[in-house]
Motif scaffolding. Structure first.
Motif, PDB file in Angstrom:
ATOM      1  N   PHE A   1     -63.958  -0.443  40.254  1.00  0.00           N
ATOM      2  CA  PHE A   1     -64.862  -1.569  40.017  1.00  0.00           C
ATOM      3  C   PHE A   1     -64.157  -2.665  39.224  1.00  0.00           C
ATOM      4  O   PHE A   1     -64.258  -3.857  39.565  1.00  0.00           O
ATOM      5  N   VAL A   2     -63.443  -2.300  38.166  1.00  0.00           N
ATOM      6  CA  VAL A   2     -62.758  -3.294  37.334  1.00  0.00           C
ATOM      7  C   VAL A   2     -61.669  -4.004  38.129  1.00  0.00           C
ATOM      8  O   VAL A   2     -61.481  -5.226  38.002  1.00  0.00           O
ATOM      9  N   ALA A   3     -60.947  -3.261  38.980  1.00  0.00           N
ATOM     10  CA  ALA A   3     -59.888  -3.874  39.774  1.00  0.00           C
ATOM     11  C   ALA A   3     -60.454  -4.909  40.748  1.00  0.00           C
ATOM     12  O   ALA A   3     -59.828  -5.951  40.996  1.00  0.00           O
ATOM     13  N   GLU A   4     -61.646  -4.648  41.305  1.00  0.00           N
ATOM     14  CA  GLU A   4     -62.248  -5.564  42.259  1.00  0.00           C
ATOM     15  C   GLU A   4     -63.037  -6.681  41.580  1.00  0.00           C
ATOM     16  O   GLU A   4     -63.332  -7.702  42.209  1.00  0.00           O
ATOM     17  N   ASN A   5     -63.372  -6.489  40.310  1.00  0.00           N
ATOM     18  CA  ASN A   5     -64.175  -7.479  39.591  1.00  0.00           C
ATOM     19  C   ASN A   5     -63.555  -7.757  38.222  1.00  0.00           C
ATOM     20  O   ASN A   5     -64.137  -7.426  37.181  1.00  0.00           O
ATOM     21  N   PRO A   6     -62.367  -8.322  38.185  1.00  0.00           N
ATOM     22  CA  PRO A   6     -61.699  -8.559  36.888  1.00  0.00           C
ATOM     23  C   PRO A   6     -62.538  -9.452  35.991  1.00  0.00           C
ATOM     24  O   PRO A   6     -63.106 -10.456  36.426  1.00  0.00           O
ATOM     25  N   GLY A   7     -62.616  -9.048  34.732  1.00  0.00           N
ATOM     26  CA  GLY A   7     -63.370  -9.822  33.755  1.00  0.00           C
ATOM     27  C   GLY A   7     -64.839  -9.479  33.693  1.00  0.00           C
ATOM     28  O   GLY A   7     -65.547  -9.981  32.806  1.00  0.00           O
ATOM     29  N   SER A   8     -65.334  -8.625  34.604  1.00  0.00           N
ATOM     30  CA  SER A   8     -66.750  -8.259  34.572  1.00  0.00           C
ATOM     31  C   SER A   8     -67.008  -7.258  33.451  1.00  0.00           C
ATOM     32  O   SER A   8     -66.158  -6.408  33.154  1.00  0.00           O
ATOM     33  N   PRO A   9     -68.182  -7.326  32.826  1.00  0.00           N
ATOM     34  CA  PRO A   9     -68.463  -6.431  31.698  1.00  0.00           C
ATOM     35  C   PRO A   9     -68.702  -4.988  32.142  1.00  0.00           C
ATOM     36  O   PRO A   9     -69.288  -4.737  33.202  1.00  0.00           O
ATOM     37  N   VAL A  10     -68.241  -4.051  31.316  1.00  0.00           N
ATOM     38  CA  VAL A  10     -68.504  -2.619  31.480  1.00  0.00           C
ATOM     39  C   VAL A  10     -69.116  -2.132  30.182  1.00  0.00           C
ATOM     40  O   VAL A  10     -68.498  -2.244  29.110  1.00  0.00           O
ATOM     41  N   LEU A  11     -70.335  -1.608  30.236  1.00  0.00           N
ATOM     42  CA  LEU A  11     -71.038  -1.118  29.051  1.00  0.00           C
ATOM     43  C   LEU A  11     -71.466   0.321  29.278  1.00  0.00           C
ATOM     44  O   LEU A  11     -71.715   0.740  30.413  1.00  0.00           O
ATOM     45  N   TYR A  12     -71.560   1.062  28.164  1.00  0.00           N
ATOM     46  CA  TYR A  12     -71.977   2.461  28.211  1.00  0.00           C
ATOM     47  C   TYR A  12     -73.248   2.623  27.386  1.00  0.00           C
ATOM     48  O   TYR A  12     -73.265   2.310  26.192  1.00  0.00           O
ATOM     49  N   LEU A  13     -74.310   3.110  28.032  1.00  0.00           N
ATOM     50  CA  LEU A  13     -75.625   3.258  27.401  1.00  0.00           C
ATOM     51  C   LEU A  13     -75.961   4.733  27.299  1.00  0.00           C
ATOM     52  O   LEU A  13     -75.918   5.459  28.291  1.00  0.00           O
ATOM     53  N   SER A  14     -76.303   5.190  26.095  1.00  0.00           N
ATOM     54  CA  SER A  14     -76.565   6.612  25.891  1.00  0.00           C
ATOM     55  C   SER A  14     -77.577   6.804  24.775  1.00  0.00           C
ATOM     56  O   SER A  14     -77.729   5.949  23.895  1.00  0.00           O
ATOM     57  N   THR A  15     -78.248   7.946  24.819  1.00  0.00           N
ATOM     58  CA  THR A  15     -79.128   8.336  23.715  1.00  0.00           C
ATOM     59  C   THR A  15     -78.351   9.028  22.605  1.00  0.00           C
ATOM     60  O   THR A  15     -78.941   9.480  21.627  1.00  0.00           O
ATOM     61  N   GLY A  16     -77.024   9.124  22.740  1.00  0.00           N
ATOM     62  CA  GLY A  16     -76.206   9.739  21.708  1.00  0.00           C
ATOM     63  C   GLY A  16     -76.200   8.936  20.417  1.00  0.00           C
ATOM     64  O   GLY A  16     -76.569   7.761  20.385  1.00  0.00           O
TER      65      GLY A  16
END
Length: 413
Positions: free
Chosen positions: A259-274
């Motif tokens: 995903f990052v390679a095809e969409n450089p600069g796009s945000p990646v976030l991790y959502l958890s109840t941890g």
């Protein structure tokens, strides 16, 4: 000439006796705690008042041993004209250089992440984009504030500075610390004055105004095999298991990197109840396992202002709504698993804001994992009948990547 007789050597075992006496004194203070709500605690749940009182006693003892406020900066995100500052202030004795060196090589049991004492009401200076902003931590020692600052899209450094708490009588403190010994950590030491002004550094990902894709991923049983929320297994994975023994979910890192390679600069976030307590551990795990780095959206661990336990589903639901409100230019790819409530929460979000979702991927847990996670086998995950976006499921990241490729969400598989 007057000669002084040498001071008698302390009796053998004296340090251990002093530690025992101090622990008994702290326990006596705990027994005498007055949990009657104070004016500023009106409406605060009894669980929260107990937690605050215990942390107050423990924190006072730690400060006597030379601990001081330390700033922990978490990766955060922002948009045009603003950033969301995430961080925490805890008591500790090490400086930033020692922490970085230790974190690079250490292998930690999970329970150590939860042996922390937060500093409530600490004044923190935020340095970001040439601005200096003063914020104050909440009762859990957390910072979660939006700061107005105009930064170009991309990654930028952010620094949180805390302390010194007050003017220190160095001679009195040195004399007090001479009477404290700690066999498990090499003895108490006086923190240098420079360390009392502690800095925590991280980065902020600023999302540009143009329309773009973003990846929002669950963590437990989606990127790391956790088997939550079964209580005993959750406790084992979170408190006992060595952090380097954590197992990544097969193929997920490859899917995210695609995903990052095809969409450089796009945000990646991790959502958890941890809990935020595991944020440093989880950040190291993601880096070691080849996942793209991104801000973590976690929650507090322990009693809340209204009860003994937190509502994990509410945390995820509120976070999804906030992201849709703060970053309207982002259309999200949502990734989760069928061991908890991800399919239901994602379906609700798609129904409420279909324009904010490009696709959903749900990792299917094995029957054994489903049994361990939920206490009973679950039915296979399927797309909601009225889903307006591509909805795929698979046993691992490779299957999900292939099915997103077929749905046109990824170009290569």
């Amino acid at each position: 000439m007057i000669t002084r007789e040498p001071s008698p050597a302390p009796p053998r075992g004296g340090a251990r006796v002093r530690r025992r006496d101090e622990a008994l004194r702290d326990l006596e203070q705990l027994r005498e705690l007055d949990l009657t709500p104070r004016p500023d605690e009106h409406g605060l749940h009894r669980a929260a008042r107990v937690e605050d009182a215990v942390k107050g006693v423990v924190g006072a003892g730690m400060r006597r041993r030379g601990y001081h406020a330390r700033a922990v900066a978490y990766p955060c995100y922002g948009g045009p004209g603003w950033v969301r500052v995430l961080g925490r202030v805890l008591l500790g004795r090490e400086g930033e250089a020692a922490e970085l060196q230790r974190d690079a090589v250490r292998s930690v049991r999970g329970w150590r992440n939860f042996l922390t004492v937060p500093v409530a009401g600490a004044e923190v200076t935020v340095h970001v984009g040439g601005r200096r902003v003063r914020l104050r931590t909440d009762r859990g020692g957390y910072l979660d504030e939006v700061v107005e600052v105009d930064l170009p899209p991309g990654e930028h450094p952010i620094t949180l500075t805390v302390g010194p708490d007050h003017r220190v009588d160095r001679e009195a403190l040195e004399e007090a610390l001479e009477h404290v010994a700690d066999d498990t950590e090499g003895g108490a030491e006086l923190a240098p004055e420079a360390a009392r002004e502690h800095r925590g550094t991280s980065r902020v990902v600023v999302v540009g105004p143009q329309p773009q894709l973003g990846l929002l991923s669950d963590i437990d049983d989606t990127v790391v095999v956790t088997r939550l929320p079964r209580p005993l297994l959750a406790a084992y994975n979170s408190f006992v298991l060595n952090e380097k023994a954590r197992v990544p979910v097969n193929g997920m890192a490859e899917m995210y990197r695609q995903f990052v390679a095809e969409n450089p600069g796009s945000p990646v976030l991790y959502l958890s109840t941890g809990a935020w307590n595991v944020a440093p551990t989880m950040t190291r795990f993601l880096r070691r396992s080849g996942y793209p780095e991104g801000p973590l959206l976690l929650t507090d661990w322990g009693p809340t202002n209204t009860g003994w336990f937190r509502d994990g589903s509410a945390h995820k639901r509120d976070s999804l709504a906030r992201l849709a409100r703060e970053l309207p230019q982002v259309t999200w790819l949502l990734v989760g698993d069928d061991g908890q409530h991800d399919p239901q929460l994602y379906a609700e979000f798609v129904a409420a804001a279909p324009e904010r979702v490009a696709g959903v991927a749900i990792r299917r847990l094995t029957p054994a994992e489903q049994l361990l996670a939920g206490g009973r086998p679950l039915t296979a995950t399927s797309a909601p009948a009225d889903s307006r976006v591509p909805w795929v499921s698979g046993d691992n990241g490779f299957e999900l990547m292939h099915r997103w490729h077929r749905a046109g969400l990824l170009r290569d598989a």
